[in-house]
Design a protein around this motif. Structure first.
Motif, PDB file in Angstrom:
ATOM      1  N   GLY A  79       0.792  -1.222   0.000  1.00  0.00           N
ATOM      2  CA  GLY A  79       0.000   0.000   0.000  1.00  0.00           C
ATOM      3  C   GLY A  79       0.822   1.268   0.000  1.00  0.00           C
ATOM      4  O   GLY A  79       1.411   1.612   1.023  1.00  0.00           O
ATOM      5  N   TRP A 138      -1.847  -0.747   3.695  1.00  0.00           N
ATOM      6  CA  TRP A 138      -2.916  -1.735   3.712  1.00  0.00           C
ATOM      7  C   TRP A 138      -3.008  -2.279   5.134  1.00  0.00           C
ATOM      8  O   TRP A 138      -2.713  -3.425   5.409  1.00  0.00           O
ATOM      9  CB  TRP A 138      -2.640  -2.859   2.724  1.00  0.00           C
ATOM     10  N   LEU A 339     -10.778  -3.739   4.271  1.00  0.00           N
ATOM     11  CA  LEU A 339      -9.381  -4.152   4.402  1.00  0.00           C
ATOM     12  C   LEU A 339      -9.255  -5.658   4.593  1.00  0.00           C
ATOM     13  O   LEU A 339      -8.357  -6.291   4.026  1.00  0.00           O
ATOM     14  CB  LEU A 339      -8.732  -3.409   5.569  1.00  0.00           C
ATOM     15  N   ALA A 342      -8.928  -7.624   1.351  1.00  0.00           N
ATOM     16  CA  ALA A 342      -7.955  -7.069   0.410  1.00  0.00           C
ATOM     17  C   ALA A 342      -7.640  -8.035  -0.722  1.00  0.00           C
ATOM     18  O   ALA A 342      -7.457  -7.623  -1.873  1.00  0.00           O
ATOM     19  CB  ALA A 342      -6.674  -6.687   1.152  1.00  0.00           C
ATOM     20  N   LEU A 361      -9.293   0.413  -0.356  1.00  0.00           N
ATOM     21  CA  LEU A 361      -9.490  -0.359   0.863  1.00  0.00           C
ATOM     22  C   LEU A 361      -9.853   0.583   2.003  1.00  0.00           C
ATOM     23  O   LEU A 361      -9.266   1.657   2.151  1.00  0.00           O
ATOM     24  CB  LEU A 361      -8.213  -1.120   1.226  1.00  0.00           C
TER      25      LEU A 361
END
Length: 363
Positions: A79, A138, A339, A342, A361
């Motif tokens: 991320g 993330w 999340l 993902a 997310l």
């Protein structure tokens, strides 16, 4: 940051010392959402409660192994497109951040040790990428060095702010810095996905004309027209080159932007460049660079320009433009995914479900 007497960290009312994060093993290329400790900021860092994190094609390519950036090894939280709220400051942070501040994070940070960093003369020669060289966003919480924070206005949604670093700033940097496109210059955009569609939007903002979007997918071509392209062409059409020449009054393109990172794209783009035109390589590929007719390329004084990422000021400029409503990225958010799911978002991107510009997310 301090601990309560019970030894458990408290963030925004939540009592826990762990969080979930989307982790990639850079050696085995296995990806999973795992429970990990909530990190504690070092002296020059802050802790950010993540509100939104973009799912980029480069994240997919990291997972499938087609993109291997130097310096990667072990496990990392993916991320690099991240926004959220500052919830804790490192012990040495006295300015540049306050608790409760809304921020987006630069997609990378300077190394601090190369010749440019030592002399304080940007750009850094060895930029570290968030989500590759160190943990990204993330996750429920992310660390950020204080100099990588970019404050965002209250009326800019977190999801739009999150995608500005990379999804928007990479094409913006390619257009305004690497190519230095001027009004009324003719441009072609090959690949109208997550980067290319923002390239069209920025080119329209900069006054390029005509803007010709090139993509084999009819939906992508229609989208390019909605985002500001003057013409959208199918690269497989037999009369493709003739259409480009007709749109440019026979002169050819001043700039051809390759957002796809495909050799065939570069070969096609080079053939429709005008006198003094430049091919700008934005899409990443390990394939060799070649020019089919080197004599013609040189005689027409054409150029090939490499481009990677963006500079910190590009993100800051885009935040300012969005804050003043000069650019609107609301149409870029194709959907929100939890999340915890993902992996599903990655699969949706891989399968082009709904042909997304950006999936985001959220916690």
């Amino acid at each position: 940051m301090g601990l309560p007497t019970d030894g458990v960290r408290r963030y925004g009312g939540r009592v826990s010392n762990t969080m979930i994060a989307g982790r990639l093993d850079l050696d085995s290329l296995s990806f999973a959402v795992e429970e990990v400790p909530i990190p504690e900021p070092a002296a020059d860092e802050v802790l950010v409660r993540v509100a939104a994190a973009g799912v980029c094609l480069s994240d997919l390519h990291l997972i499938d192994g087609t993109l291997r950036l130097p310096g990667g090894g072990g496990k990392v939280t993916l991320g690099h497109e991240v926004s959220g709220t500052v919830v804790a400051l490192g012990s040495g942070v006295s300015q540049g951040a306050v608790e409760g501040q809304r921020v987006t994070l630069q997609a990378g940070q300077t190394c601090g040790s190369c010749a440019s960093c030592q002399r304080r003369r940007p750009p850094c020669l060895d930029v570290r990428t968030r989500g590759v060289n160190y943990d990204g966003g993330w996750a429920e919480y992310a660390l950020a060095r204080v100099d990588t924070l970019v404050p965002i206005p209250d009326d800019l949604p977190f999801d739009q702010a999150a995608i500005i670093p990379d999804a928007v700033s990479t094409p913006y940097g390619a257009i305004v810095a690497t190519a230095q496109v001027r009004p009324a210059q003719s441009v072609g955009v090959w690949g109208v996905g997550g980067l290319g569609v923002h390239g069209v939007q920025v080119l329209r903002f900069c006054g390029a004309a005509p803007i010709i979007a090139i993509d084999p997918l009819p939906g992508a071509r229609e989208r390019a027209l909605r985002f500001g392209a003057d013409l959208a062409l199918d690269p497989t059409a037999e009369d493709f080159a003739e259409q480009v020449r007709a749109a440019t009054q026979g002169r050819g393109l001043d700039y051809a932007f390759d957002f796809a990172g495909v050799s065939a794209v570069r070969e096609q783009a080079a053939k429709v460049l005008g006198l003094g035109g430049a091919l700008v390589l934005v899409g990443l590929t390990d394939a060799p660079l070649s020019v089919a007719d080197g004599t013609r390329f040189s005689a027409r004084r054409q150029r090939m320009l490499g481009h990677y990422g963006s500079l910190p000021q590009h993100v800051e400029e885009l935040i300012a433009l969005a804050g003043h409503h000069r650019l609107d990225f609301s149409g870029s958010i194709s959907g929100h995914v939890k999340l915890a799911d993902a992996a599903d978002a990655v699969q949706q991107l891989a399968d082009k479900v709904g042909d997304p510009i950006r999936l985001v997310l959220v916690p």
